[in-house]
Write an enzyme that holds these catalytic residues in place. Sequence first.
Site, PDB file in Angstrom:
ATOM      1  N   HIS A  64       0.821  -1.203   0.000  1.00 51.18           N
ATOM      2  CA  HIS A  64       0.000   0.000   0.000  1.00 51.18           C
ATOM      3  C   HIS A  64       0.859   1.259   0.000  1.00 51.18           C
ATOM      4  CE1 HIS A  64      -1.981   3.314   2.211  1.00 51.18           C
ATOM      5  NE2 HIS A  64      -2.969   3.034   1.384  1.00 51.18           N
TER       6      HIS A  64
ATOM      7  N   ARG B  98      29.925  -2.890 -16.763  1.00 49.48           N
ATOM      8  CA  ARG B  98      30.972  -3.369 -15.857  1.00 49.48           C
ATOM      9  C   ARG B  98      30.391  -4.429 -14.926  1.00 49.48           C
ATOM     10  NH1 ARG B  98      31.788   2.519 -15.169  1.00 49.48           N
ATOM     11  NH2 ARG B  98      33.639   3.171 -16.346  1.00 49.48           N
TER      12      ARG B  98
ATOM     13  N   ARG C 291      31.729  -6.298 -20.172  1.00 47.75           N
ATOM     14  CA  ARG C 291      33.157  -6.506 -19.914  1.00 47.75           C
ATOM     15  C   ARG C 291      33.315  -7.514 -18.789  1.00 47.75           C
ATOM     16  NH1 ARG C 291      36.551  -1.497 -17.757  1.00 47.75           N
ATOM     17  NH2 ARG C 291      35.619  -2.204 -15.781  1.00 47.75           N
TER      18      ARG C 291
ATOM     19  N   GLY D  18      39.369   2.188 -24.154  1.00 52.63           N
ATOM     20  CA  GLY D  18      39.246   2.707 -22.791  1.00 52.63           C
ATOM     21  C   GLY D  18      40.177   3.892 -22.639  1.00 52.63           C
TER      22      GLY D  18
ATOM     23  N   ASN E 154      40.677   6.249 -20.492  1.00 53.09           N
ATOM     24  CA  ASN E 154      41.356   6.555 -19.233  1.00 53.09           C
ATOM     25  C   ASN E 154      42.657   5.769 -19.080  1.00 53.09           C
ATOM     26  OD1 ASN E 154      39.467   8.412 -18.412  1.00 53.09           O
ATOM     27  ND2 ASN E 154      38.277   6.954 -17.214  1.00 53.09           N
TER      28      ASN E 154
ATOM     29  N   CYS F 183      34.935   4.530 -24.798  1.00 52.32           N
ATOM     30  CA  CYS F 183      34.244   4.784 -23.540  1.00 52.32           C
ATOM     31  C   CYS F 183      35.041   5.812 -22.753  1.00 52.32           C
ATOM     32  CB  CYS F 183      34.125   3.505 -22.710  1.00 52.32           C
ATOM     33  SG  CYS F 183      33.291   2.138 -23.540  1.00 52.32           S
TER      34      CYS F 183
END
Length: 801
Positions: free
Chosen positions: A426, A516, A584, A707, A709, A757
């Site tokens: 509820h 991920r 991945r 990737g 980074n 990415c």
Amino acid sequence: MTNLKHILFFNQIGLDAINEVGGKNASLGEMYNQLKPMGIAIPNGFALTANAYRLFRKANNLEKKLNDLLSKLDKEDYSNLSEIGKKARTMVLSAIIPQEICDEIHLAYKALSKQCDTNNLDVAVRSSATSEDLPSASFAGQMQSFLNICGDKQVLEAVHNCFASLFTDRAIKYRNDMGFTGIDIAISVGIQQMVRSDKSASGVIFTIDPDTGFNNTIIINGIWGLGENIVQGIVTPDEWVVFKPTLHNGNWNPILKKTCGSKEFTMRYSDKYERTSIGNTIKNSVTPVEKQNRFCLSDKEIIQLSQWCFSIEKHYRKPMDIEWAKDGLNGQIYIVQARPETIHGNGNRKVRATYKLLETGKILAKGIALGDKITTGKARFLESPEEGHKLQKGEILIADFTNPDWDPILKKAAGIITNKGGRTSHAAIIARELGTVAIVGCGNASEVIADGKEITICCADGKNGIVYDGILEWEINEVDYSNLILPETEAMLILADPDRAFELSQFPNRGVGLMRLEFAISNSIKIHPLAFCEPEKITNKQTIATIKEITKGYDDGKNYFIDKLAEAVSTVAAAFYPKDVIVRMSDFKSNEYANLIGGTFFEPTEENPMLGFRGASRYYSEFYRKAFALECQAMKKVRNQMGLLNVKLMIPFCRTVEEGEKVLVEMEKNGLVRGENGLEIYMMVEIPSNVILANEFAKIFDGFSIGSNDLTQLTLGIDRDSHLISNLFNEENPAVKYLISQTIHAARLNNIKVGLCGQAPSDLPEFSQFLVDEGIDSISFNPDALIKGIENILEAEQILK
């Protein structure tokens, strides 16, 4: 039997009879006539028409009395609501039901009993207002229902009380809130064969995700015993999430996820000697622990129920809110109610407000998040609705659970927190209707949150709602994508939390460029995978006990890991189906693996985990290959058992071509064969060696994902976590851009896909321009950067043209 003036049996009713029998009964008649022939089990019954109620009202001269009384209602603060409601109900209950109505109810009840081969049939007696169960207003729980009613006397008493329930405090207030005022609403009463779910199970189903409006799933909740406990929110139910697109393919399992709830109480019939009035026909008892830990339905039954509900939704052409019950005597499952879903049924919004916490604090409680908002305020614990005067406007209500008696109070609350209840309780239903921030099923919120304490409720991070100590800073950003066109370059999402997948899938996108696994492993599974493969190596008793508790219900912990990981991936794959979802494989560093439960018994201590034992090198090693096999089996389950062939797999931190070949061999051993059943396996390009030997890697992989980074870090020789040299980290450095360009060209030369990415394409329009100019296939963004990223790509493509 002879036609009756005030009675219609279900086989005489359709949706066009809503003005005669109310929304609930009209829907039951519609299903009985149109869907029962298709094999959907609907218990038989009959409806006392709204005209019978009008006759009752007229015969007792109630029209003017009730109208005059209701005109005195304080519609601003509802200060006299209880007084008005009590007087109205007393008027109705003091009146006499005309004999002609009593006689017809007697005849119809006897006829129904005879059809069911008994003299006095156990029935459910339910109110059905003429404005109930409309697409714009559900009236769910606003008026009364009575279960396990037996004999003429009890049936008439229940009907009389249904008439009176048109004037409960909550029903009066709800009608005013929804714009249905005065006494223009009449009430019908449904009398339906009682399903003996007190000896089995019952529950609630939504043919749309009730929190996000995602329409490709069916959400089923179930408990032991009668269904009142689930609606009231007294118990935490079992939950199944079923995927519609694979529901009718017998080769695939459409159940994406299932969660065993605690189902603390079971509502049953009272014993015969206790059933002296309609007020004591049912009773609650504590559910035995063995049944609490067991699902109340089998997978086969869930699939059958889902197929029925799919047919019901198709028939009504709108999302539906459905109640089911399983008879413990004959083992048959029945549909006992169906109404339109009132929150998301009108379609997805193209303008969304996104909420984000700007700081964190001490966590006081966790539960099931409803919606995606944040709010702050003082906590106010109430034992019962009678204490409603204590709740000041803007305060956050904390209660054990709520039922419809709380409705006049809930509108004042800035937020709602309950100890008990699930997504179909509820409190959950009302919170959605009101748009109120709410967390249900916290367990002990009323114990750990002091009355009057300032708190923050956050529902902006997926299905888990969190209550923080203190007033935290947060922001709201409105995202309008009603006129946004997707670019030719595929704009995809980076996704970690599967619980946000249904919500995020409704944003403009071309799929998931990076899912991920680490988030699912650390948050859902929590345990190091080798703890299941080599449990003898764990010697700490507390750790062993923790693992046993978390994996409760599984004889083999390996199956727990496989099931939970498959649930996480399948949820994301289903949310974006049939678009690509690139998963991945796990890429924890050794220090991160060590933080998992049991991890310290397996993981080495490394000086530089970032460049150490991570990614591909673990998968084929003697140390980790058993754990990698579990990951592979989970992915195999998602693709081959659940039919989610849009899942592609990706290998991270693959240092050499030879290493890539070893990983592919390892995957083949575990049933993941590149090219089989359309399986594609990608590689993360994040090491300079990946670029230098890109043509060689392209021969063994089906695609590249850059990737940015890690590639920037390893190209420039920078530890991106070091604040001392963080100013040197720059994805636009010519060396980094050269490697990205070379990767794109190699992919195009070898006719495989390539994406990137990273944050830069959303932050830097010129970086998006560079990627588009180079001919990249896709760019993946974090959810909060997606819209800006798409705009940057569109601008870049326009310049290129």
